[in-house]
Design a protein around this motif. Structure first.
Motif, mmCIF file in Angstrom:
data_model
loop_
_atom_site.group_PDB
_atom_site.id
_atom_site.type_symbol
_atom_site.label_atom_id
_atom_site.label_comp_id
_atom_site.label_asym_id
_atom_site.label_seq_id
_atom_site.Cartn_x
_atom_site.Cartn_y
_atom_site.Cartn_z
ATOM 1 N N MET A 1 22.056 -8.279 15.152
ATOM 2 C CA MET A 1 21.009 -8.091 16.141
ATOM 3 C C MET A 1 21.371 -6.950 17.073
ATOM 4 S SD MET A 1 19.577 -11.666 17.478
ATOM 5 C CE MET A 1 19.414 -13.012 16.353
ATOM 6 N N PRO A 2 20.368 -6.232 17.541
ATOM 7 C CA PRO A 2 20.644 -5.186 18.523
ATOM 8 C C PRO A 2 21.317 -5.778 19.768
ATOM 9 C CG PRO A 2 18.398 -5.010 17.697
ATOM 10 C CD PRO A 2 18.956 -6.300 17.180
ATOM 11 N N ALA A 3 22.167 -4.986 20.395
ATOM 12 C CA ALA A 3 22.918 -5.472 21.561
ATOM 13 C C ALA A 3 22.017 -5.831 22.734
ATOM 14 C CB ALA A 3 23.932 -4.410 21.987
ATOM 15 N N ASP A 4 20.878 -5.193 22.825
ATOM 16 C CA ASP A 4 20.014 -5.413 23.987
ATOM 17 C C ASP A 4 18.880 -6.424 23.728
ATOM 18 O OD1 ASP A 4 18.688 -3.743 22.228
ATOM 19 O OD2 ASP A 4 17.822 -2.482 23.792
ATOM 20 N N VAL A 5 19.102 -7.352 22.813
ATOM 21 C CA VAL A 5 18.084 -8.360 22.519
ATOM 22 C C VAL A 5 17.920 -9.304 23.709
ATOM 23 C CG1 VAL A 5 17.550 -10.389 21.101
ATOM 24 C CG2 VAL A 5 18.325 -8.295 20.032
ATOM 25 N N ILE A 6 16.687 -9.519 24.086
ATOM 26 C CA ILE A 6 16.333 -10.466 25.132
ATOM 27 C C ILE A 6 15.883 -11.748 24.453
ATOM 28 C CG2 ILE A 6 14.784 -10.930 27.072
ATOM 29 C CD1 ILE A 6 16.744 -8.613 27.566
ATOM 30 N N LEU A 103 0.014 -10.033 15.037
ATOM 31 C CA LEU A 103 -0.429 -8.726 15.516
ATOM 32 C C LEU A 103 0.437 -8.243 16.679
ATOM 33 C CD1 LEU A 103 -2.524 -6.423 15.383
ATOM 34 C CD2 LEU A 103 -3.918 -7.754 16.966
ATOM 35 N N LEU A 104 0.697 -9.113 17.633
ATOM 36 C CA LEU A 104 1.524 -8.744 18.783
ATOM 37 C C LEU A 104 2.951 -8.423 18.369
ATOM 38 C CD1 LEU A 104 0.166 -11.369 21.285
ATOM 39 C CD2 LEU A 104 0.041 -8.893 21.565
ATOM 40 N N SER A 105 3.439 -9.054 17.317
ATOM 41 C CA SER A 105 4.801 -8.808 16.839
ATOM 42 C C SER A 105 5.027 -7.345 16.485
ATOM 43 C CB SER A 105 5.099 -9.675 15.618
ATOM 44 O OG SER A 105 5.078 -11.032 15.959
ATOM 45 N N SER A 106 3.970 -6.680 16.038
ATOM 46 C CA SER A 106 4.112 -5.280 15.634
ATOM 47 C C SER A 106 4.387 -4.349 16.812
ATOM 48 C CB SER A 106 2.865 -4.823 14.876
ATOM 49 O OG SER A 106 1.742 -4.822 15.732
ATOM 50 N N SER A 107 4.207 -4.814 18.032
ATOM 51 C CA SER A 107 4.436 -3.956 19.195
ATOM 52 C C SER A 107 5.906 -3.941 19.635
ATOM 53 C CB SER A 107 3.546 -4.398 20.365
ATOM 54 O OG SER A 107 3.925 -5.676 20.814
ATOM 55 N N PHE A 108 6.746 -4.733 18.983
ATOM 56 C CA PHE A 108 8.171 -4.770 19.326
ATOM 57 C C PHE A 108 8.975 -4.000 18.285
ATOM 58 C CE2 PHE A 108 6.295 -8.641 21.090
ATOM 59 C CZ PHE A 108 6.700 -8.545 22.409
ATOM 60 N N ASP A 109 10.075 -3.385 18.729
ATOM 61 C CA ASP A 109 10.967 -2.691 17.795
ATOM 62 C C ASP A 109 11.727 -3.698 16.939
ATOM 63 O OD1 ASP A 109 10.206 -0.246 18.856
ATOM 64 O OD2 ASP A 109 11.892 -0.184 20.268
ATOM 65 N N PHE A 110 12.121 -4.798 17.556
ATOM 66 C CA PHE A 110 12.863 -5.861 16.880
ATOM 67 C C PHE A 110 12.330 -7.184 17.398
ATOM 68 C CE2 PHE A 110 16.216 -9.047 16.939
ATOM 69 C CZ PHE A 110 16.705 -8.985 15.655
ATOM 70 N N ILE A 111 11.994 -8.087 16.478
ATOM 71 C CA ILE A 111 11.491 -9.400 16.878
ATOM 72 C C ILE A 111 11.947 -10.436 15.875
ATOM 73 C CG2 ILE A 111 9.267 -9.009 15.750
ATOM 74 C CD1 ILE A 111 8.037 -10.863 17.925
ATOM 75 N N VAL A 112 12.374 -11.562 16.396
ATOM 76 C CA VAL A 112 12.721 -12.726 15.587
ATOM 77 C C VAL A 112 12.074 -13.926 16.269
ATOM 78 C CG1 VAL A 112 14.603 -14.243 14.823
ATOM 79 C CG2 VAL A 112 14.920 -11.782 14.811
ATOM 80 N N VAL A 113 11.529 -14.822 15.464
ATOM 81 C CA VAL A 113 11.028 -16.101 15.962
ATOM 82 C C VAL A 113 11.812 -17.176 15.231
ATOM 83 C CG1 VAL A 113 9.052 -17.651 16.159
ATOM 84 C CG2 VAL A 113 8.729 -15.181 16.407
ATOM 85 N N SER A 114 12.423 -18.076 15.980
ATOM 86 C CA SER A 114 13.215 -19.123 15.343
ATOM 87 C C SER A 114 13.169 -20.415 16.137
ATOM 88 C CB SER A 114 14.670 -18.668 15.172
ATOM 89 O OG SER A 114 15.308 -18.570 16.425
ATOM 90 N N TYR A 115 13.679 -21.434 15.497
ATOM 91 C CA TYR A 115 13.787 -22.757 16.105
ATOM 92 C C TYR A 115 15.038 -22.820 16.965
ATOM 93 C CZ TYR A 115 15.087 -27.673 16.399
ATOM 94 O OH TYR A 115 15.473 -28.900 16.855
ATOM 95 N N VAL A 116 14.934 -23.505 18.098
ATOM 96 C CA VAL A 116 16.089 -23.802 18.944
ATOM 97 C C VAL A 116 16.006 -25.290 19.289
ATOM 98 C CG1 VAL A 116 14.944 -23.213 21.130
ATOM 99 C CG2 VAL A 116 17.421 -23.067 20.963
#
Length: 141
Positions: A1-6, A103-116
């Motif tokens: 993952m990129p270092a600057d992931v929020i 559609l909104l996901s395409s506006s991010f450079d990097f995106i992950v959706v996961s379970y927590v």
């Protein structure tokens, strides 16, 4: 993952009165909080719909765009929602909301959706429950 992931944890609390409280919190890998928010929405058909709405535009994803976060890891304690987004298998009930998320996901450079797990989603859960028990509501958009 990129270092600057929020990281963005989202959650929803739903009542049989078809009302949902939704909450989200943005933090970095050191758990420094950048932003958090919550709101209550009326006319929500199910708990799963509430979870999807917590992530959708005008909520967590729109807030991420507004804050100019380009690398975001969205986390939900709904295994069913995470599975639906990951597999791109959209039920009739969630089709429109999940298409918005896609559609909104395409506006991010990097995106992950996961379970927590719920134990790691306490702040978003508290925000959602507090919103559900508040008196102000907004219409579903």
């Amino acid at each position: 993952m990129p270092a600057d992931v929020i990281r963005c944890n989202t959650d929803a609390a739903w009542s049989v009165a078809k009302r949902a409280g939704i909450g989200w919190i943005f933090e970095n890998s050191d758990r420094q909080v950048y932003s958090e928010g919550s709101k209550v929405i009326d006319h929500v058909s199910s708990p799963l719909m509430a979870e999807a709405l917590a992530m959708r535009k005008r909520n967590a994803m729109q807030e991420a765009q507004h804050k100019s976060f380009s690398n975001v890891w969205f986390r939900t304690d709904s295994q069913e929602l995470a599975r639906a987004i990951d597999s791109m298998t959209y039920s009739v009930e969630l089709f429109g909301v999940l298409m918005d998320i896609e559609l909104l996901s395409s506006s991010f450079d990097f995106i992950v959706v996961s379970y927590v797990s719920r134990t790691l989603n306490g702040v978003a859960d508290s925000l959602a429950k507090a919103a559900l028990h508040s008196s102000a509501s907004i219409p579903l958009l």
